[in-house]
Design an enzyme around this catalytic site. Structure first.
Site, PDB file in Angstrom:
ATOM      1  N   ASP A 293       6.982  -5.925  -2.234  1.00 54.03           N
ATOM      2  CA  ASP A 293       8.041  -6.784  -2.751  1.00 54.03           C
ATOM      3  C   ASP A 293       8.568  -6.137  -4.035  1.00 54.03           C
ATOM      4  O   ASP A 293       7.928  -5.237  -4.603  1.00 54.03           O
ATOM      5  CB  ASP A 293       7.479  -8.179  -3.018  1.00 54.03           C
ATOM      6  CG  ASP A 293       8.522  -9.127  -3.577  1.00 54.03           C
ATOM      7  OD1 ASP A 293       9.684  -9.037  -3.131  1.00 54.03           O
ATOM      8  OD2 ASP A 293       8.183  -9.930  -4.455  1.00 54.03           O
ATOM      9  N   ASP A 295      10.686  -7.783  -7.314  1.00 52.25           N
ATOM     10  CA  ASP A 295      10.449  -8.532  -8.540  1.00 52.25           C
ATOM     11  C   ASP A 295       9.047  -9.127  -8.558  1.00 52.25           C
ATOM     12  O   ASP A 295       8.626  -9.789  -7.612  1.00 52.25           O
ATOM     13  CB  ASP A 295      11.471  -9.668  -8.680  1.00 52.25           C
ATOM     14  CG  ASP A 295      12.861  -9.137  -8.980  1.00 52.25           C
ATOM     15  OD1 ASP A 295      12.993  -7.923  -9.188  1.00 52.25           O
ATOM     16  OD2 ASP A 295      13.818  -9.933  -8.996  1.00 52.25           O
TER      17      ASP A 295
END
Length: 583
Positions: A293, A295
């Site tokens: 992922d 952020d």
């Protein structure tokens, strides 16, 4: 009050529940009341002859919450626990002697050949009743997380706390429910008073025997681990055996968590042990693909992965010394370990919710890693680096000659299921999600501090107001309301369109597709099996977008880029050890 309690004490002692074995193999809970030796009460007679289902229903309907029986066990308040026919009883023969003892089986009280006696102790202990009740409650929840509906994930709240300490108990409770394996470990520790070391050993043993097909013990203790429900938000899919015991030893050697006597293991510690076990399992299987992922995993929220923007040491303190810094928290350490994976032949991919058909936004987010690749000398080995945007809707591959991401043609990567997506259905779904987001924002008084964003395959609200402690709860409310609206539309129109609603920290979006599809697509491109794939993310709660990745491969739940770097350090170490043993 004391006199009244003493007067009631004999009555409570006489009223107790006894476990009776029936000739047919079922069990009846007979509730005695009145004088000692008296026959069963009217409630017990009403349910007599109905086996385990009737007994459990009687106990559930006529008990106020959880009640202790004569043996000190807690009964589940669930009115309809699974019957012995739907969930087979634990076969005691497959469990080692020490495991039986840890589970609380009284071996000395068992008569010769007392198989039924041992099974009765195992099946009717509070742990199994609590696990069945939890499984039934989760399955009956209306949060359908089917891949044909949407991912029910969620961005984990920053600063996750454990089960102890001020204000931490409630937070740990819902966090445990987001991962069925973590919940199993906590159940063993709390319900059976088993140390974390032994809980890891028991869980590892149960998972191994389940995957080998030699035991059904795990199905009785943790049914949602064996048969992950499409409607359960706490579903973890088992793609390989997990060396939990080895992970505990490694973690304990650095943190000494087993040395604490007054403070029990916290949620973050148990989560890190499970993470470490998954990392070791992936290295043992021969890792081919690792996805991340963006952020909160590779870089802090609303920033990029860039070692040149690394924070400088703090100002000297009162004694003239700079505060110590953990090398695992720096972007430079994370980039170095990502390069180690690329040079080891592992495919690295960014799988993010950022939906943009252009490669520039992804190059910006990975600028530090791209710069490090460009600094290599001539004749360096090509690396395999990808970026997937919009969960699964845009795919880019890094071109070592052009030193940038280039988009891949859809016919090269788009799976058959995505080719049948109808543009009219996509627009109808986004319209329903947009209407729900706008209406809910008005109801919550947030209309003045949100901005509507509509994309080709996504719609969402950007939060522009002042962020405070309760903002995340309002964003969760927006995500859940939009989820319900899309579900209703898909059910009414009998449509099958995967989608994902999530709280991104400062925004709420509804995307077409999910990370499960994105990771499966990458697995097809690089030829990786599920056990040879690993995903790291920080959004594994109800309103994030990493949860469905568990269906595609093993996952690691991190809280920040520092934890990501620490897990990569252990992954590279385990890969080096495997290479040394093989060669």
């Amino acid at each position: 009050s004391l006199a009244l309690a003493r007067a009631r004490a004999p009555t409570r002692a006489r009223r107790r529940s006894l476990l009776c074995d029936r000739p047919g193999g079922g069990h009846d809970v007979v509730e005695r009341r009145g004088r000692a030796g008296a026959g069963p009460g009217p409630r017990a007679r009403r349910w007599r002859g109905h086996g385990a289902a009737g007994a459990a229903a009687a106990a559930g309907r006529h008990s106020a919450g959880r009640r202790r029986d004569a043996g000190g066990e807690f009964r589940s308040p669930n009115p309809n626990p699974p019957t012995s026919e739907s969930h087979p009883r634990l076969p005691y023969r497959t469990l080692p002697l020490q495991v039986l003892q840890l589970l609380g089986v009284n071996l000395s009280a068992a008569p010769a050949g007392g198989k039924q006696h041992l099974e009765g102790q195992l099946v009717n202990r509070s742990l199994l009743q609590k696990r069945h009740a939890f499984h039934a409650d989760v399955v009956d929840d209306d949060d359908d997380l089917s891949s044909e509906d949407e991912s029910g994930g969620g961005r984990g709240k920053k600063g996750d706390k454990g089960a102890g300490g001020k204000g931490e108990g409630e937070a740990a409770s819902w966090q445990e429910k987001e991962d069925s394996l973590i919940r199993l470990l906590f159940d063993l520790m709390r319900d059976r008073n088993i140390p974390l070391k032994d809980a890891c050993e028991i869980s590892e043993h149960l998972i191994y025997e389940h995957l080998a097909g030699v035991s059904t013990d795990l199905a009785a203790v943790a049914p949602e681990l064996v048969q992950p429900s499409a409607r359960a938000s706490a579903t973890r899919h088992l793609h390989s055996a997990l060396p939990l015991s080895e992970a505990f030893r490694k973690y304990d050697s650095q943190t000494h968590v087993s040395s604490r006597k007054k403070v029990p293991p916290q949620f973050r510690e148990v989560r890190n042990i499970v993470n470490l076990a998954q990392v070791l399992a992936s290295a043992t299987a021969g890792l081919k693909l690792i996805t991340f992922d963006g952020d909160g995993t590779l870089y802090p929220d609303r920033t990029v992965l860039d070692d040149e923007l690394e924070e400088r040491p703090g100002t000297p303190g009162l004694i003239g010394e700079e505060p110590p810094r953990n090398p695992d928290t720096t972007p430079g350490a994370l980039i170095t370990r990502l390069m180690g994976l690329l040079e080891a032949g592992v495919t690295v991919a960014l799988v993010t919710a950022v939906g943009d058909p252009r490669p520039e936004p992804f190059e910006k987010r990975m600028i530090g890693l791209i710069r490090r690749i460009q600094r290599r000398g001539p004749g360096a080995k090509p690396v395999s680096l990808y970026a997937v945007g919009g969960q699964c809707n845009y795919v880019f591959r890094y071109d070592c000659n052009k030193h940038k991401f280039v988009p891949l043609a859809r016919e090269k990567w788009e799976p058959e299921s995505m080719r049948h997506w109808n543009t009219h259905n996509i627009n109808a779904m986004l319209d329903a999600a947009e209407a729900a987001l706008v209406v809910t924002a008005n109801q919550l008084g947030m209309a003045s501090c949100v901005k509507l964003v509509r994309k080709e395959r996504a719609v969402g609200l950007l939060y522009t107001g002042t962020y405070h402690r309760t903002t995340a709860y309002f964003l969760d409310e927006l995500a859940l309301k939009a989820r319900d609206a899309v579900k209703r539309l898909l059910r009414q129109g009998h449509l099958h369109l995967p989608f994902c609603t999530f709280n991104g920290g400062r925004d709420v979006f509804v995307d077409v597709g999910s990370k499960e599809l994105g990771i499966d697509m990458l697995r097809g491109l690089v030829g990786a099996e599920r056990a040879e794939t690993l995903h790291m993310g920080d959004q594994f709660t109800r309103t994030g977008n990493d949860l469905l990745a568990r269906r595609a491969c093993g996952t690691v739940w991190v809280d920040d880029p520092g934890e990501t770097a620490a897990m990569l350090r252990e992954l590279l170490s385990a890969m080096d050890e495997r290479k040394r043993l093989l060669y």
